[in-house]
Design a protein around this motif. Structure first.
Motif, mmCIF file in Angstrom:
data_model
loop_
_atom_site.group_PDB
_atom_site.id
_atom_site.type_symbol
_atom_site.label_atom_id
_atom_site.label_comp_id
_atom_site.label_asym_id
_atom_site.label_seq_id
_atom_site.Cartn_x
_atom_site.Cartn_y
_atom_site.Cartn_z
ATOM 1 N N SER A 1 0.841 -1.194 0.000
ATOM 2 C CA SER A 1 0.000 0.000 0.000
ATOM 3 C C SER A 1 0.876 1.244 0.000
ATOM 4 O O SER A 1 2.089 1.156 0.246
ATOM 5 C CB SER A 1 -0.895 -0.001 1.243
ATOM 6 N N HIS B 1 -9.209 -5.262 0.821
ATOM 7 C CA HIS B 1 -10.399 -4.598 1.346
ATOM 8 C C HIS B 1 -11.324 -5.577 2.071
ATOM 9 O O HIS B 1 -12.045 -5.178 2.994
ATOM 10 C CB HIS B 1 -11.152 -3.901 0.215
ATOM 11 N N THR C 1 -6.149 -5.741 -4.490
ATOM 12 C CA THR C 1 -6.782 -4.649 -3.745
ATOM 13 C C THR C 1 -8.112 -5.103 -3.149
ATOM 14 O O THR C 1 -8.423 -4.802 -1.984
ATOM 15 C CB THR C 1 -6.986 -3.433 -4.655
ATOM 16 N N ARG C 2 -8.899 -5.850 -3.922
ATOM 17 C CA ARG C 2 -10.175 -6.349 -3.397
ATOM 18 C C ARG C 2 -9.959 -7.279 -2.216
ATOM 19 O O ARG C 2 -10.696 -7.229 -1.221
ATOM 20 C CB ARG C 2 -10.945 -7.076 -4.506
ATOM 21 N N PRO D 1 -11.815 -3.477 5.658
ATOM 22 C CA PRO D 1 -12.764 -2.576 4.978
ATOM 23 C C PRO D 1 -12.462 -1.102 5.206
ATOM 24 O O PRO D 1 -12.809 -0.260 4.374
ATOM 25 C CB PRO D 1 -14.110 -2.968 5.608
ATOM 26 N N ALA E 1 -10.827 1.169 2.417
ATOM 27 C CA ALA E 1 -11.534 1.260 1.137
ATOM 28 C C ALA E 1 -11.006 2.389 0.255
ATOM 29 O O ALA E 1 -11.148 2.345 -0.973
ATOM 30 C CB ALA E 1 -13.030 1.442 1.386
#
Length: 428
Positions: free
Chosen positions: A263, A324, A320-321, A328, A331
């Protein structure tokens, strides 16, 4: 090492370190006590262990130090192997399974010793949590925790969901099996530190020197395009990247693509709100997610192995999903960089270490659990070369079968098998 640095395989790990000088390629004919193929963790650990015993050692690396899985992996250093202890018991019996597990604990102690003794700065952090998503996984983890405590004298902590949330701010997991003895590190920094430690004891490392042929015999020889090294012993540590050097070894491992993303910098407060105790985390699904924080407060998130040997389409979006799903609250955060590479798995996920001939040794098949076990492998091979083969003899008793289908069919067959395991994880 006078030439200018050359680019390493692309990753956040490489970008976060200063460029290292390029070691000269092999040229001409040379002779040494031991020649090692591969400058990843296994080869460098073997070279270091041998040099500590007074052997002259030459290492041949096709690319750069740590170019393969050693410089690109998830950074989680875990006691044990790629298979569970009950698998080892089925393969070699309870007594040898206990010996093998105890060896793995010694491998973790060796890793920690070398970080301190050779002053290897690789951002080591203590602690690893194995986390279940499904009730079936929770039951298996709890049973494994009891087994390790009662039969292997290795007590671990069980955290329920509330205890886990105190350290890990994710709603996804049912609890955790926490191991304070395991931990995580910066993989490429560790590989480069091992190389410097080995060179401080006289080991010679040649980069950009791919081996094209192994000649076996009373004094085996490794040949590159521009030189040869003849030695009393050879150590093969190419793992997933042997490419025809030893076909009987390649048939017993499968290269599997695995991927890691970083990230953007989150800042200390936001990062440590995710993982308050700075531990590494991995779930126990077949296609698992694993993650940890970097020293500069990024989230490093890995997973989604590719058994087809091809990167999945839309990899950055896919990673990325998955991130998440775990967090969460991120996001608004994407992956700044995503990279991958190949690990070598065996059919039973157990380590495959031994001898091809009385003077040609190998270690492979770390099956995603190589950060600590590779150091052990190097020490075990060095002992055997020095005439103390008791530990290697135990590893050689582990049976290993070839992957079915040969070169053309083994990948499609594995893809079909892995699809079943992924479906099982999704359904129950």
């Amino acid at each position: 090492m006078s030439q200018a640095g050359q680019p390493h395989a692309s990753s956040w790990y490489a970008d976060s370190l200063p460029a290292s000088p390029l070691r000269p390629a092999l040229a001409g004919a040379h002779s040494t006590d031991v020649c090692v193929l591969g400058a990843g963790y296994t080869g460098l650990s073997a070279a270091l262990s041998l040099a500590e015993r007074g052997y002259r050692v030459t290492v041949l690396e096709a690319q750069r130090v740590g170019w393969g899985a050693s410089g690109r992996n998830g950074g989680q250093a875990i006691v044990g192997y790629g298979c569970e202890v009950d698998t080892l018991e089925r393969l070699v019996g309870p007594a040898d399974a206990r010996r093998l597990f105890d060896f793995s604990r010694e491998g973790m102690a060796l890793l920690r010793h070398r970080l301190q003794h050779y002053r290897i700065d690789c951002d080591w952090r203590d602690g690893h949590a194995s986390v279940p998503i499904r009730p079936r996984q929770e039951r298996a983890l709890r049973a494994g925790l009891i087994e390790l405590a009662e039969r292997y004298d290795y007590p671990l902590q069980w955290w329920d969901r509330a205890q886990l949330r105190q350290q890990l701010d994710s709603p996804r997991y049912r609890g955790a099996m926490f191991d304070a003895a395991s931990g995580h590190l910066q993989p490429l920094a560790y590989a480069q530190g091992l190389a410097r430690a080995a060179e401080s004891l006289g080991v010679v490392i040649h980069e950009q020197s791919p081996v094209v042929q192994l000649e076996r015999g009373t004094r085996p020889q490794l040949r590159t395009a521009h030189g040869t090294v003849t030695a009393g012993h050879v150590v093969i540590a190419g793992n997933a990247l042997l490419q025809g050097i030893a076909p009987e070894l390649e048939a017993r491992i499968m290269p599997v693509g695995t991927y890691v993303g970083a990230s953007p910098v989150l800042g200390a407060e936001r990062a440590h709100a995710l993982i308050r105790n700075d531990m590494a985390v991995a779930d126990v699904s077949w296609a698992l997610d694993y993650f940890r924080l970097s020293a500069d407060h990024r989230l490093l998130f890995g997973g989604h192995a590719s058994y087809s040997a091809l990167p999945p389409p839309g990899l950055r979006a896919l990673m990325t999903r998955r991130m998440h799903q775990v967090f969460p609250q991120l996001a608004d955060v994407g992956m700044e960089q995503v990279w991958g590479g190949y690990v070598d798995i065996t059919r039973n996920r157990a380590p495959h270490w031994g001898r091809l001939t009385p003077n040609v040794y190998f270690a492979q098949g770390f099956s995603g659990h190589g950060v600590a076990a590779t150091g052990l492998a190097g020490a075990v091979l060095a002992e055997a070369i020095a005439g103390q083969s008791q530990r290697l003899d135990v590893f050689e008793r582990i049976p290993h079968r070839r992957f079915p289908g040969g070169r053309l069919l083994r990948t499609p067959l594995l893809v079909a098998a892995m699809s079943w395991y992924k479906l099982r994880d999704a359904l129950w």
